[in-house]
Design a protein around this motif. Structure first.
Motif, PDB file in Angstrom:
ATOM      1  N   LEU A  15     -16.057 -14.998   6.082  1.00 57.48           N
ATOM      2  CA  LEU A  15     -15.789 -15.567   7.408  1.00 57.48           C
ATOM      3  C   LEU A  15     -14.555 -14.968   8.067  1.00 57.48           C
ATOM      4  N   ARG A  16     -13.892 -14.026   7.370  1.00 64.16           N
ATOM      5  CA  ARG A  16     -12.688 -13.399   7.927  1.00 64.16           C
ATOM      6  C   ARG A  16     -12.914 -11.913   8.133  1.00 64.16           C
ATOM      7  N   ARG A  17     -12.346 -11.397   9.208  1.00 63.04           N
ATOM      8  CA  ARG A  17     -12.368  -9.949   9.408  1.00 63.04           C
ATOM      9  C   ARG A  17     -11.539  -9.294   8.311  1.00 63.04           C
ATOM     10  N   VAL A  18     -12.004  -8.130   7.846  1.00 61.99           N
ATOM     11  CA  VAL A  18     -11.333  -7.504   6.702  1.00 61.99           C
ATOM     12  C   VAL A  18      -9.896  -7.112   7.038  1.00 61.99           C
ATOM     13  N   GLY A  19      -9.631  -6.793   8.293  1.00 62.98           N
ATOM     14  CA  GLY A  19      -8.263  -6.467   8.680  1.00 62.98           C
ATOM     15  C   GLY A  19      -7.320  -7.634   8.476  1.00 62.98           C
ATOM     16  N   ASP A  20      -7.761  -8.841   8.845  1.00 64.64           N
ATOM     17  CA  ASP A  20      -6.926 -10.030   8.650  1.00 64.64           C
ATOM     18  C   ASP A  20      -6.664 -10.281   7.167  1.00 64.64           C
ATOM     19  N   THR A  21      -7.684 -10.024   6.347  1.00 66.38           N
ATOM     20  CA  THR A  21      -7.523 -10.228   4.899  1.00 66.38           C
ATOM     21  C   THR A  21      -6.471  -9.288   4.329  1.00 66.38           C
ATOM     22  N   VAL A  22      -6.482  -8.017   4.748  1.00 64.77           N
ATOM     23  CA  VAL A  22      -5.532  -7.031   4.232  1.00 64.77           C
ATOM     24  C   VAL A  22      -4.128  -7.283   4.783  1.00 64.77           C
ATOM     25  N   MET A  23      -4.035  -7.779   5.994  1.00 66.51           N
ATOM     26  CA  MET A  23      -2.724  -8.025   6.605  1.00 66.51           C
ATOM     27  C   MET A  23      -2.022  -9.251   6.027  1.00 66.51           C
ATOM     28  N   GLU A  24      -2.788 -10.201   5.522  1.00 67.14           N
ATOM     29  CA  GLU A  24      -2.204 -11.477   5.098  1.00 67.14           C
ATOM     30  C   GLU A  24      -1.080 -11.340   4.078  1.00 67.14           C
ATOM     31  N   PRO A  25      -1.247 -10.569   2.960  1.00 63.13           N
ATOM     32  CA  PRO A  25      -0.132 -10.495   2.004  1.00 63.13           C
ATOM     33  C   PRO A  25       1.122  -9.845   2.582  1.00 63.13           C
ATOM     34  N   MET A  26       0.983  -8.950   3.536  1.00 65.74           N
ATOM     35  CA  MET A  26       2.161  -8.338   4.164  1.00 65.74           C
ATOM     36  C   MET A  26       2.916  -9.381   4.983  1.00 65.74           C
ATOM     37  N   ILE A  27       2.172 -10.223   5.669  1.00 63.26           N
ATOM     38  CA  ILE A  27       2.787 -11.259   6.499  1.00 63.26           C
ATOM     39  C   ILE A  27       3.432 -12.335   5.626  1.00 63.26           C
TER      40      ILE A  27
ATOM     41  N   ARG B 214       0.380  -1.054   9.254  1.00 63.61           N
ATOM     42  CA  ARG B 214       0.327  -0.691   7.839  1.00 63.61           C
ATOM     43  C   ARG B 214      -1.102  -0.779   7.313  1.00 63.61           C
ATOM     44  N   ALA B 215      -1.866  -1.788   7.764  1.00 66.43           N
ATOM     45  CA  ALA B 215      -3.259  -1.903   7.339  1.00 66.43           C
ATOM     46  C   ALA B 215      -4.058  -0.687   7.782  1.00 66.43           C
ATOM     47  N   LEU B 216      -3.804  -0.204   8.997  1.00 72.77           N
ATOM     48  CA  LEU B 216      -4.476   1.006   9.468  1.00 72.77           C
ATOM     49  C   LEU B 216      -4.132   2.203   8.583  1.00 72.77           C
ATOM     50  N   SER B 217      -2.850   2.306   8.225  1.00 69.23           N
ATOM     51  CA  SER B 217      -2.431   3.413   7.355  1.00 69.23           C
ATOM     52  C   SER B 217      -3.098   3.321   5.987  1.00 69.23           C
ATOM     53  N   LEU B 218      -3.207   2.097   5.463  1.00 68.55           N
ATOM     54  CA  LEU B 218      -3.853   1.912   4.165  1.00 68.55           C
ATOM     55  C   LEU B 218      -5.338   2.266   4.244  1.00 68.55           C
ATOM     56  N   PHE B 219      -5.999   1.856   5.307  1.00 71.52           N
ATOM     57  CA  PHE B 219      -7.416   2.194   5.475  1.00 71.52           C
ATOM     58  C   PHE B 219      -7.599   3.707   5.510  1.00 71.52           C
ATOM     59  N   GLU B 220      -6.693   4.399   6.180  1.00 71.00           N
ATOM     60  CA  GLU B 220      -6.767   5.866   6.206  1.00 71.00           C
ATOM     61  C   GLU B 220      -6.505   6.437   4.819  1.00 71.00           C
ATOM     62  N   GLU B 221      -5.523   5.860   4.107  1.00 65.89           N
ATOM     63  CA  GLU B 221      -5.157   6.368   2.782  1.00 65.89           C
ATOM     64  C   GLU B 221      -6.298   6.224   1.787  1.00 65.89           C
ATOM     65  N   VAL B 222      -7.045   5.134   1.872  1.00 68.71           N
ATOM     66  CA  VAL B 222      -8.139   4.923   0.918  1.00 68.71           C
ATOM     67  C   VAL B 222      -9.468   5.513   1.414  1.00 68.71           C
ATOM     68  N   GLY B 223      -9.430   6.187   2.559  1.00 68.67           N
ATOM     69  CA  GLY B 223     -10.610   6.931   3.003  1.00 68.67           C
ATOM     70  C   GLY B 223     -11.657   6.117   3.738  1.00 68.67           C
ATOM     71  N   ILE B 224     -11.245   5.061   4.452  1.00 69.56           N
ATOM     72  CA  ILE B 224     -12.194   4.285   5.248  1.00 69.56           C
ATOM     73  C   ILE B 224     -12.329   4.947   6.615  1.00 69.56           C
ATOM     74  N   PRO B 225     -13.538   5.376   7.006  1.00 67.67           N
ATOM     75  CA  PRO B 225     -13.693   6.053   8.298  1.00 67.67           C
ATOM     76  C   PRO B 225     -13.500   5.096   9.466  1.00 67.67           C
ATOM     77  N   ASP B 226     -13.011   5.636  10.591  1.00 69.02           N
ATOM     78  CA  ASP B 226     -12.809   4.859  11.814  1.00 69.02           C
ATOM     79  C   ASP B 226     -12.077   3.550  11.503  1.00 69.02           C
ATOM     80  N   PRO B 227     -10.851   3.630  11.004  1.00 65.24           N
ATOM     81  CA  PRO B 227     -10.164   2.424  10.533  1.00 65.24           C
ATOM     82  C   PRO B 227      -9.911   1.389  11.628  1.00 65.24           C
TER      83      PRO B 227
END
Length: 323
Positions: A98-110, A123-136
């Motif tokens: 029920l949550r967008r994946v971006g919100d899930t990844v951002m939560e521990p940083m917040i 930072r979530a965008l940078s992580l998505f790029e680092e792990v190879g997720i296209p069109d982050p």
């Protein structure tokens, strides 16, 4: 440094992890293998301070010399994410549908690093790029069901890396992925561990993956660490009968698929199944399934023996002869 010394996790008379001894240093890449029910995930949960409430813990778990065996949940919350993080099994179950994946990844940083939402998003965008997720940018706004299995696994990796942990535990990270995607995920974890200088614990049934991803290996059975050593040496020359059985059961693509009568060859198997925790043998946990069992195996627990070159195995037949 993470260290287990004589660490035990039990549930009444059922022991899920028995007197585990393990040291994990910065930069180590450790594989943990064994059948389902062997204690791999319990070991990982204990390293995360997430053992079930009913578990009775004994021995010592230290992080940089601090005893965390019976630490409070508040103390563990300060450790998790920043010191130790985990990639859980089954991406669809681990991600909130029920949550967008971006919100899930951002939560521990917040929560842990007190970042503002805009900083966390960058930072979530940078992580998505680092792990190879296209069109982050687009992926941040998507829900788990909109992503492929491989993309969901990469989201979980990004989530685990959100607060730059010192130790990353990957629990069956290639489960339910096809062979090509599993290979890419394995290589990604090795690259990230190397580039970030973090320790990696790689838990898997896949011996080919553990050979590719790790430097050292622990073989577990029935909650016991039955063999330890460098991955290359243990896989090339296993000492414990259980390790030999696991290696013997691997599919061999170069072997003949059919016998001389034209019938398909069956893969070798270890007879029987891992017994439940409440009915494990009193002595060696592998008793009853071992092809070289002797009478005292059923009643006397074999002590771990130093085989030299940082090799350790626990088997009665290692004294004077190899099984």
């Amino acid at each position: 440094m993470f260290q287990l010394t004589g660490f035990t996790a039990s549930f009444g008379s059922a022991t899920a992890l028995r007197r585990a001894d393990l040291t994990i240093r910065q930069g180590d890449r450790l594989g943990i293998v064994g059948e389902s029910g062997s204690g791999k995930t319990m070991l990982a949960l204990c390293l995360m301070g997430m053992a079930p409430d009913a578990a009775q813990l004994d021995g010592r778990l230290e992080i940089d010399g601090h005893d965390m065996t019976h630490a409070t949940e508040t103390a563990w919350q300060h450790m998790r994410a920043r010191r130790v993080a985990m990639i859980f099994q089954e991406p669809m179950a681990a991600l909130n549908p029920l949550r967008r994946v971006g919100d899930t990844v951002m939560e521990p940083m917040i929560v842990h690093e007190r970042l503002g939402r805009d900083q966390a998003r960058q930072r979530a965008l940078s992580l998505f790029e680092e792990v190879g997720i296209p069109d982050p940018v687009a992926r941040l706004r998507q829900f788990p069901h909109e992503l492929s299995g491989g993309q969901r696994q990469r989201v979980l990796i990004a989530l685990a890396l959100a607060c730059n942990p010192d130790l990353l535990i990957a629990d069956e990270p290639t489960t339910a992925l096809d062979a090509n995607v599993a290979l890419r995920i394995t290589d990604l974890l090795v690259r990230l561990a190397t580039e970030r200088g973090m320790a990696l614990v790689f838990i898997t049934h896949d011996l080919a993956a553990v050979a590719r991803a790790t430097q050292d290996i622990v073989v577990m059975y029935g909650g016991d660490m039955v063999e330890r050593g460098t991955t290359a040496e243990v896989l090339a020359d296993p000492a414990h009968p259980y390790t030999k059985g696991l290696l013997g059961a691997r599919p061999d693509p170069t072997a003949q698929a059919r016998d001389h009568n034209g019938k398909r060859r069956r893969l070798p198997t270890i007879p029987g199944t891992v017994p439940p925790l409440f009915s494990l043998p009193q002595g060696c946990r592998f008793a009853g399934r071992c092809p070289v069992e002797i009478p005292r195996c059923a009643t006397n627990r074999p002590a771990p023996q130093d085989l030299g070159a940082n090799r350790i195995a626990a088997c009665h037949l290692l004294r004077g002869q190899r099984p």
